[in-house]
Enzyme design. Structure first.
Site, PDB file in Angstrom:
ATOM      1  N   SER A 147       0.814  -1.220   0.000  1.00 46.19           N
ATOM      2  CA  SER A 147       0.000   0.000   0.000  1.00 46.19           C
ATOM      3  C   SER A 147       0.848   1.271   0.000  1.00 46.19           C
ATOM      4  O   SER A 147       1.547   1.552  -0.962  1.00 46.19           O
ATOM      5  CB  SER A 147      -0.951  -0.045   1.185  1.00 46.19           C
ATOM      6  N   ASP A 193      -2.658   6.388  -3.333  1.00 49.18           N
ATOM      7  CA  ASP A 193      -1.606   5.701  -2.578  1.00 49.18           C
ATOM      8  C   ASP A 193      -1.044   4.579  -3.461  1.00 49.18           C
ATOM      9  O   ASP A 193      -1.467   4.424  -4.620  1.00 49.18           O
ATOM     10  CB  ASP A 193      -2.131   5.205  -1.219  1.00 49.18           C
ATOM     11  N   ASP A 239      -1.290   1.378  -3.860  1.00 53.11           N
ATOM     12  CA  ASP A 239      -2.131   0.365  -4.511  1.00 53.11           C
ATOM     13  C   ASP A 239      -3.477   0.925  -4.958  1.00 53.11           C
ATOM     14  O   ASP A 239      -4.371   0.161  -5.337  1.00 53.11           O
ATOM     15  CB  ASP A 239      -2.304  -0.870  -3.617  1.00 53.11           C
ATOM     16  N   ASP A 280      -6.108   2.164  -3.611  1.00 55.40           N
ATOM     17  CA  ASP A 280      -7.424   1.978  -2.983  1.00 55.40           C
ATOM     18  C   ASP A 280      -7.849   3.264  -2.268  1.00 55.40           C
ATOM     19  O   ASP A 280      -8.990   3.400  -1.863  1.00 55.40           O
ATOM     20  CB  ASP A 280      -7.460   0.762  -2.035  1.00 55.40           C
TER      21      ASP A 280
HETATM   22 MG    MG Z   1      -3.699   1.307   0.040  1.00 57.51          MG
END
Ligand code: MG
Length: 452
Positions: free
Chosen positions: A95, A237, A239, A241
């Protein structure tokens, strides 16, 4: 038993605690637990191929068929798992952590992050080496797939795309060299936006900026939005999400404001319940109430928010770090969906982002912390709660509501500290409350003679 899974899956430094052996054994454990077809994907980190291939080897050895989606946002893989009847998903990502980190996150068959009960079962298989081993003629097969197109279509299909296209927004995207790089720009262009990209070549060394889209890390984006005369800036961020927004003046919009804007919009449109953790600013609840909805609070953590949303049939939910969950789309944080939703709100309401932010009630948050050893946290918290007579909410830590605001005293899950958050409409009051409760906790620690 030592815990493998933390609050965000399994994380560690590459080739130290996060290494090929761990990925292999975890792959075997996940395969043993689920069986059947498993999807796998990664963000852009330098160690992704190393860990992914080790995990794939583990999965195949148990007889699972593996569907490798390559590099993509976490929510895109989650959407694929949900839509394609896969038994589970595995995401190789850390992440927002620094580039030397990586991690393994497990996704349940409905696309949500795996619950703790199932994580415990996988850990049991892992530590007791109760791995299934397929016979030579039953080893799993590896398939390469593309899951991004379906995800992009899904996001675009969830919003009033025509209304957004009419506006012809200019959008600056900062993908942070992360997993959003090959997806988010296409969502925006499909919504008729003029797209300018920054840090949108995938690069796991994160040469452009740190993977966490906090204010200090996105000053280039803030400047660029202003200089390009863009309508909005969006930073993801690692990844993708989570999404954080910059208004047309180049001002950073904190995640609680975004959460409030979308929560209010959803409450007005559909009524019902908005779910968010107890640490969230009261600006969300005040705005949601005004728009005819109500707020249900949970412990901190996006999987907990998502599961509560399923339980109560929520209209919308999310965290103030830019993680927004749209239940009709899927029960997980989704940066692409958050971006499309903000554009829809701007288009439907006919307002600039700064104007939408100005509608949100102003609150001030003060944060402080007290050192306290992990062993003594529970005792200190119990003594604190006992002293506070009356209105203490124990959803997560202890939250005390008062006339001029609230205080949340919450032990850190990882560090030897107790955190204190205080919120009020007046800045000075927030600071005073934080200091006052810090003193209370320090007094308890001193009284009990704890070594902190
Ligand atoms: Mg994330």
């Amino acid at each position: 038993m030592s815990r493998l899974f933390g609050t965000n899956g399994v994380r560690g430094v590459t080739n130290e605690d996060m290494n090929a052996e761990l990925a292999l054994k975890l792959g075997k454990s996940i395969g043993t637990f689920f069986g059947g077809d498993i999807a796998i994907g990664t963000d852009t980190r330098t160690s992704n191929e190393l860990l992914k291939n080790a995990a794939i080897a583990g999965l195949l050895s148990t007889g699972c068929n593996v569907f490798d989606a390559g590099m993509l946002p976490s929510p895109a893989l989650q959407y694929y798992v949900k839509k394609s009847d896969k038994k589970a998903g595995v995401i190789i990502t850390a992440s927002h952590n620094p580039p030397e980190f990586n991690g393994i996150k497990v996704i349940d068959e409905d696309g949500t992050e795996l619950g703790k009960d199932k994580e415990d079962k996988i850990e049991d298989i892992y530590f007791n080496e109760k791995w299934a081993a397929a016979k030579w003629n039953e080893i799993g097969k590896l398939h390469k797939i593309d899951a991004t197109e379906e995800y992009i279509n899904a996001v675009v299909g969830r919003v009033d795309a025509n209304k957004i296209r009419e506006k012809g927004f200019t959008v600056v995207l900062d993908c942070g060299n992360g997993a959003g790089s090959h997806v988010e720009p296409y969502i925006m262009s499909r919504l008729g936006c003029k797209v300018i990209t920054l840090n949108s070549q995938p690069d796991g060394r994160f040469p452009g900026r740190n993977a966490e889209p906090i204010k200090e890390n996105v000053s280039d984006l803030m400047r660029m939005v202003k200089e390009c005369g863009a309508d909005i800036g969006i930073a993801y961020d690692g990844d993708a999400d989570r999404a954080i927004f910059i208004d047309e003046r180049g001002e950073y919009i904190y995640g609680d404001k975004t959460l409030a804007i979308v929560s209010g919009y959803m409450a007005e449109k559909k009524g019902g319940v908005i779910v968010t953790p107890v640490s969230t600013s009261s600006c969300v609840e005040e705005f949601v109430r005004k728009k005819g909805g109500r707020v249900v609070y949970t412990k901190v953590g996006s999987p907990i928010v998502a599961r509560k949303m399923i339980e109560v049939g929520a209209t919308f939910g999310g965290e103030e770090n830019g993680g927004l969950i749209f239940p009709e789309h899927q029960y997980c944080r989704d940066g692409g969906m958050a971006s499309a939703a903000i554009l829809e709100i701007m288009a439907v309401r006919g307002k600039k982002l700064s104007e939408l932010v100005a509608e949100i009630p102003e609150y001030h948050l003060a944060k402080t912390k007290v050192k306290c050893s992990n062993e003594k946290k529970k005792e200190v918290m119990e003594a604190f709660v006992k002293n506070e007579e009356g209105n203490v909410d124990l959803t997560d830590g202890a939250k005390i509501y008062m006339e001029n605001g609230w205080v949340l005293v919450r032990p850190s899950g990882t560090e030897p500290i107790i955190r204190i958050y205080a919120e009020s409409k007046e800045k000075e009051m927030a600071g005073r409350l934080a200091d006052e409760y810090k003193k209370k906790i320090e007094e308890i620690i001193a009284e009990k003679g704890y070594i902190s």
